[in-house]
Design a protein around this motif. Structure first.
Motif, mmCIF file in Angstrom:
data_model
loop_
_atom_site.group_PDB
_atom_site.id
_atom_site.type_symbol
_atom_site.label_atom_id
_atom_site.label_comp_id
_atom_site.label_asym_id
_atom_site.label_seq_id
_atom_site.Cartn_x
_atom_site.Cartn_y
_atom_site.Cartn_z
ATOM 1 N N THR A 94 0.847 -1.186 0.000
ATOM 2 C CA THR A 94 0.000 0.000 0.000
ATOM 3 C C THR A 94 0.881 1.233 0.000
ATOM 4 O O THR A 94 1.889 1.283 0.710
ATOM 5 C CB THR A 94 -0.913 0.007 1.245
ATOM 6 O OG1 THR A 94 -1.735 -1.161 1.222
ATOM 7 C CG2 THR A 94 -1.806 1.228 1.277
ATOM 8 N N SER A 95 0.470 2.231 -0.775
ATOM 9 C CA SER A 95 1.270 3.459 -0.875
ATOM 10 C C SER A 95 0.862 4.473 0.178
ATOM 11 O O SER A 95 -0.157 4.323 0.863
ATOM 12 C CB SER A 95 1.075 4.092 -2.252
ATOM 13 O OG SER A 95 -0.198 4.725 -2.341
ATOM 14 N N SER A 155 17.738 -5.055 -1.698
ATOM 15 C CA SER A 155 18.246 -4.079 -0.734
ATOM 16 C C SER A 155 17.277 -2.919 -0.505
ATOM 17 O O SER A 155 17.445 -2.141 0.440
ATOM 18 C CB SER A 155 19.603 -3.535 -1.188
ATOM 19 O OG SER A 155 19.450 -2.684 -2.301
ATOM 20 N N LYS A 156 16.262 -2.785 -1.342
ATOM 21 C CA LYS A 156 15.272 -1.717 -1.196
ATOM 22 C C LYS A 156 14.160 -2.090 -0.200
ATOM 23 O O LYS A 156 13.308 -1.269 0.113
ATOM 24 C CB LYS A 156 14.636 -1.386 -2.553
ATOM 25 C CG LYS A 156 15.607 -0.865 -3.595
ATOM 26 C CD LYS A 156 16.105 0.496 -3.250
ATOM 27 C CE LYS A 156 16.791 1.253 -4.335
ATOM 28 N NZ LYS A 156 17.831 0.702 -5.074
ATOM 29 N N TYR A 157 14.179 -3.328 0.281
ATOM 30 C CA TYR A 157 13.169 -3.772 1.248
ATOM 31 C C TYR A 157 13.709 -3.595 2.663
ATOM 32 O O TYR A 157 14.767 -4.115 2.998
ATOM 33 C CB TYR A 157 12.789 -5.239 1.013
ATOM 34 C CG TYR A 157 12.017 -5.438 -0.258
ATOM 35 C CD1 TYR A 157 10.634 -5.334 -0.282
ATOM 36 C CD2 TYR A 157 12.675 -5.713 -1.444
ATOM 37 C CE1 TYR A 157 9.924 -5.505 -1.458
ATOM 38 C CE2 TYR A 157 11.975 -5.883 -2.625
ATOM 39 C CZ TYR A 157 10.596 -5.778 -2.621
ATOM 40 O OH TYR A 157 9.900 -5.948 -3.789
ATOM 41 N N LEU A 214 8.992 -0.780 1.254
ATOM 42 C CA LEU A 214 9.768 -0.736 0.015
ATOM 43 C C LEU A 214 10.205 0.709 -0.181
ATOM 44 O O LEU A 214 9.375 1.618 -0.131
ATOM 45 C CB LEU A 214 8.939 -1.210 -1.180
ATOM 46 C CG LEU A 214 9.619 -1.133 -2.547
ATOM 47 C CD1 LEU A 214 10.879 -1.986 -2.602
ATOM 48 C CD2 LEU A 214 8.647 -1.552 -3.643
ATOM 49 N N LYS A 215 11.508 0.901 -0.368
ATOM 50 C CA LYS A 215 12.053 2.245 -0.494
ATOM 51 C C LYS A 215 12.558 2.508 -1.906
ATOM 52 O O LYS A 215 13.033 1.603 -2.577
ATOM 53 C CB LYS A 215 13.201 2.442 0.502
ATOM 54 C CG LYS A 215 12.742 2.448 1.939
ATOM 55 C CD LYS A 215 13.869 2.837 2.853
ATOM 56 C CE LYS A 215 13.347 3.183 4.226
ATOM 57 N NZ LYS A 215 14.400 3.754 5.064
ATOM 58 N N ILE A 232 10.086 6.010 1.455
ATOM 59 C CA ILE A 232 9.201 4.838 1.443
ATOM 60 C C ILE A 232 8.151 5.036 0.356
ATOM 61 O O ILE A 232 7.455 6.048 0.321
ATOM 62 C CB ILE A 232 8.529 4.638 2.820
ATOM 63 C CG1 ILE A 232 9.580 4.300 3.870
ATOM 64 C CG2 ILE A 232 7.463 3.545 2.740
ATOM 65 C CD1 ILE A 232 9.050 4.244 5.294
ATOM 66 N N ILE A 233 8.022 4.044 -0.535
ATOM 67 C CA ILE A 233 7.029 4.124 -1.607
ATOM 68 C C ILE A 233 5.880 3.141 -1.393
ATOM 69 O O ILE A 233 4.870 3.210 -2.082
ATOM 70 C CB ILE A 233 7.661 3.910 -3.001
ATOM 71 C CG1 ILE A 233 8.561 2.679 -3.027
ATOM 72 C CG2 ILE A 233 8.400 5.151 -3.434
ATOM 73 C CD1 ILE A 233 9.190 2.391 -4.369
#
Length: 109
Positions: free
Chosen positions: A28-29, A53-55, A69-70, A76-77
């Motif tokens: 969810t955003s 690595s984005k998690y 998730l970044k 954070i997206i």
């Protein structure tokens, strides 16, 4: 096959949910003031979802595992639901990796 759904919050902001093929929400955003910002967020998820690595793997104050998730800039997206176990959270991450890249976008606004 996964699907992004764009909806409008009660405050007028746009948000998206990434749903797995079974219809379960897996990401969810945040709220966006414009629809274009929301669609840019979706593109960022598609791009960044393949990079482990984005998690950011986290545990809430009540001991429930979840993840964020970044984007490349560290923002954070999207964030997940609260899971009952670390294994379930990790399955959620794998589901985002699998579903996000080819997910269609459904505008429900």
């Amino acid at each position: 096959m996964g699907k992004f759904e764009i909806t409008t919050r009660k405050n007028g902001e746009f948000q998206f949910n990434l749903k797995a093929g079974n219809g379960q929400v897996i990401l969810t955003s945040e709220g966006y003031t414009s629809k274009s910002g929301c669609t840019n967020g979706i593109e960022s998820v598609k791009k960044n979802s393949q990079d482990d690595s984005k998690y950011e793997r986290k545990t809430s104050s009540n001991d429930k595992p979840y993840f964020n998730l970044k984007a490349t800039n560290g923002q954070i997206i999207g964030n997940s639901e609260m899971y009952e176990s670390v294994a379930s959270r990790d399955n959620g991450i794998e589901s985002v990796k699998k579903n996000a890249p080819g997910a269609e976008i459904s505008d429900l606004t």
